[in-house]
Scaffold this motif. Structure first.
Motif, PDB file in Angstrom:
ATOM      1  N   ASP A 203     -20.279  27.936  -7.566  1.00  0.00           N
ATOM      2  CA  ASP A 203     -19.713  28.771  -8.612  1.00  0.00           C
ATOM      3  C   ASP A 203     -19.710  28.095  -9.882  1.00  0.00           C
ATOM      4  O   ASP A 203     -19.938  28.606 -10.946  1.00  0.00           O
ATOM      5  CB  ASP A 203     -18.449  29.455  -8.234  1.00  0.00           C
ATOM      6  N   ILE A 204     -19.051  26.891  -9.794  1.00  0.00           N
ATOM      7  CA  ILE A 204     -18.799  26.282 -11.019  1.00  0.00           C
ATOM      8  C   ILE A 204     -20.291  25.711 -11.802  1.00  0.00           C
ATOM      9  O   ILE A 204     -20.181  25.889 -13.106  1.00  0.00           O
ATOM     10  CB  ILE A 204     -17.709  24.899 -10.822  1.00  0.00           C
ATOM     11  N   PHE A 205     -20.991  25.508 -11.120  1.00  0.00           N
ATOM     12  CA  PHE A 205     -22.346  24.973 -11.837  1.00  0.00           C
ATOM     13  C   PHE A 205     -23.510  26.058 -11.633  1.00  0.00           C
ATOM     14  O   PHE A 205     -24.569  25.878 -11.657  1.00  0.00           O
ATOM     15  CB  PHE A 205     -22.715  23.852 -10.820  1.00  0.00           C
ATOM     16  N   ALA A 206     -23.011  27.414 -11.262  1.00  0.00           N
ATOM     17  CA  ALA A 206     -24.088  28.425 -11.287  1.00  0.00           C
ATOM     18  C   ALA A 206     -24.527  28.635 -12.657  1.00  0.00           C
ATOM     19  O   ALA A 206     -25.915  29.057 -12.531  1.00  0.00           O
ATOM     20  CB  ALA A 206     -23.271  29.856 -10.968  1.00  0.00           C
ATOM     21  N   ASP A 207     -24.492  28.160 -13.629  1.00  0.00           N
ATOM     22  CA  ASP A 207     -25.236  28.349 -15.100  1.00  0.00           C
ATOM     23  C   ASP A 207     -25.608  27.118 -15.377  1.00  0.00           C
ATOM     24  O   ASP A 207     -26.316  27.310 -16.612  1.00  0.00           O
ATOM     25  CB  ASP A 207     -23.942  28.781 -16.156  1.00  0.00           C
TER      26      ASP A 207
END
Length: 341
Positions: A306-310
């Motif tokens: 989730d944290i590195f989804a972007d």
């Protein structure tokens, strides 16, 4: 040549499904590895047997279908090729002799055939991998390799080596330069033999003060990246300075690596906020969470995703997979990362 998901991610492309490989994915947690190790004998007997080392490299790809295959070797091949004796003692780890605290660098006689054995392994693996699998080569970064060469073994705080570097800066600088030069040759040889990308492991980077980190971690890795990129401009480089903490942005900015590995002590939210937005990152699941499994594994893995989804993100551990990690937990991790049901 490959155009794999992992290679695209290292080069800065994002994808709906994250590529995954695990540090030390070829190793003692696999029964097929333990069987081959028992047959061949010592660790170096495996490393320098190209057929055996290629088999070990391929074992986790056959079993799990990871997106990357990491060359089965060791960061201490460089000092072994420089002329130090290398032993792996059961329960004690690697030993190098003569240690440079007690002897002179110029007394060592090079043994280039050790590097040639690794190149033969690369050629064998490259001939068997599918185009969907990225082949990763590697080397130890100069500071970490030098710590073993000077002290003869690993240390928790590297006190003896750090003191040596303060008191004998010219001699230590010469050692670092020799490691830089041979590492460029070694990584270039791996690339010529068939790897698609390389990783620089700096396992002891966290033991240095900011000034020493700049001198012995950032500057040497920057020189390796620059020289290697001049030789192989299309080959991406991952930097992994374990324990670097708040010095990671400077490392990323000044070394010029294409992607940055994060260890398990790094707050992923801090990394997402403080590292360059377009920089691919790799990591950083705690190996102990993988070994624990269950809810701890699921929660930790999904949070990282989730944290590195972007940003471009390669799922990996924060360090090497542990020996007693259940295979079922690795299989569960793959379903979490790939979104399988």
């Amino acid at each position: 040549m490959t155009d794999s998901l992992l290679l695209k991610t290292i080069r800065g492309e994002s994808a709906a499904v994250r590529p995954i490989w695990l540090m030390r994915q070829a190793g003692r947690y696999l029964p097929e590895y333990r069987a081959l190790r028992a047959e061949k004998g010592g660790f170096l007997d495996l490393v320098y047997d190209a057929d055996a080392a290629a088999e070990v490299t391929l074992q986790p790809i056959r079993r799990f279908g990871f997106d990357g295959a990491i060359l089965f070797s060791d960061i201490l091949i460089i000092p072994h090729a420089m002329g130090q004796n290398l032993e792996f003692l059961a329960g004690e780890g690697p030993r190098l002799s003569p240690r440079l605290l007690d002897s002179q660098l110029n007394a060592l006689e090079a043994v280039p055939e050790h590097l040639e054995a690794v190149y033969r392994t690369v050629t064998r693996v490259a001939g068997e991998l599918s185009p969907e699998t990225c082949f990763l080569g590697f080397a130890g970064s100069p500071w970490t390799v030098a710590t073993y060469m000077v002290n003869g073994e690993g240390s928790r705080d590297q006190a003896a080596v750090r003191q040596y570097a303060y008191m004998n800066e010219a001699a230590f600088g010469e050692l670092i330069q020799r490691i830089i030069d041979l590492s460029v040759e070694y990584l270039s040889g791996q690339i010529k033999a068939g790897v698609h990308a390389v990783q620089l492991f700096d396992s002891w980077a966290g033991s240095l003060s900011p000034a020493q980190f700049e001198k012995w971690v950032i500057a040497p890795n920057a020189e390796i990246v620059s020289k290697l990129r001049a030789l192989h401009p299309d080959t991406p480089i991952i930097g992994f300075p374990k324990g670097a903490g708040e010095k990671l942005p400077a490392y990323a900015r000044e070394t010029g690596v294409d992607a940055l590995g994060l260890d398990e002590t790094i707050d992923a939210r801090w990394a997402a906020a403080n590292l360059p937005k377009d920089l691919p990152v790799q990591g950083n699941l705690d190996p102990l969470a993988l070994m624990a499994g269950g809810g701890a594994l699921e929660q930790a893995a999904l949070e990282i995703l989730d944290i590195f989804a972007d940003r471009p993100h390669i799922f990996n551990l924060g360090h090497g997979i542990l020996q007693h990690t259940p295979i079922a937990h690795v299989e569960k991790l793959l379903t979490l990362v790939r979104g399988d049901t």
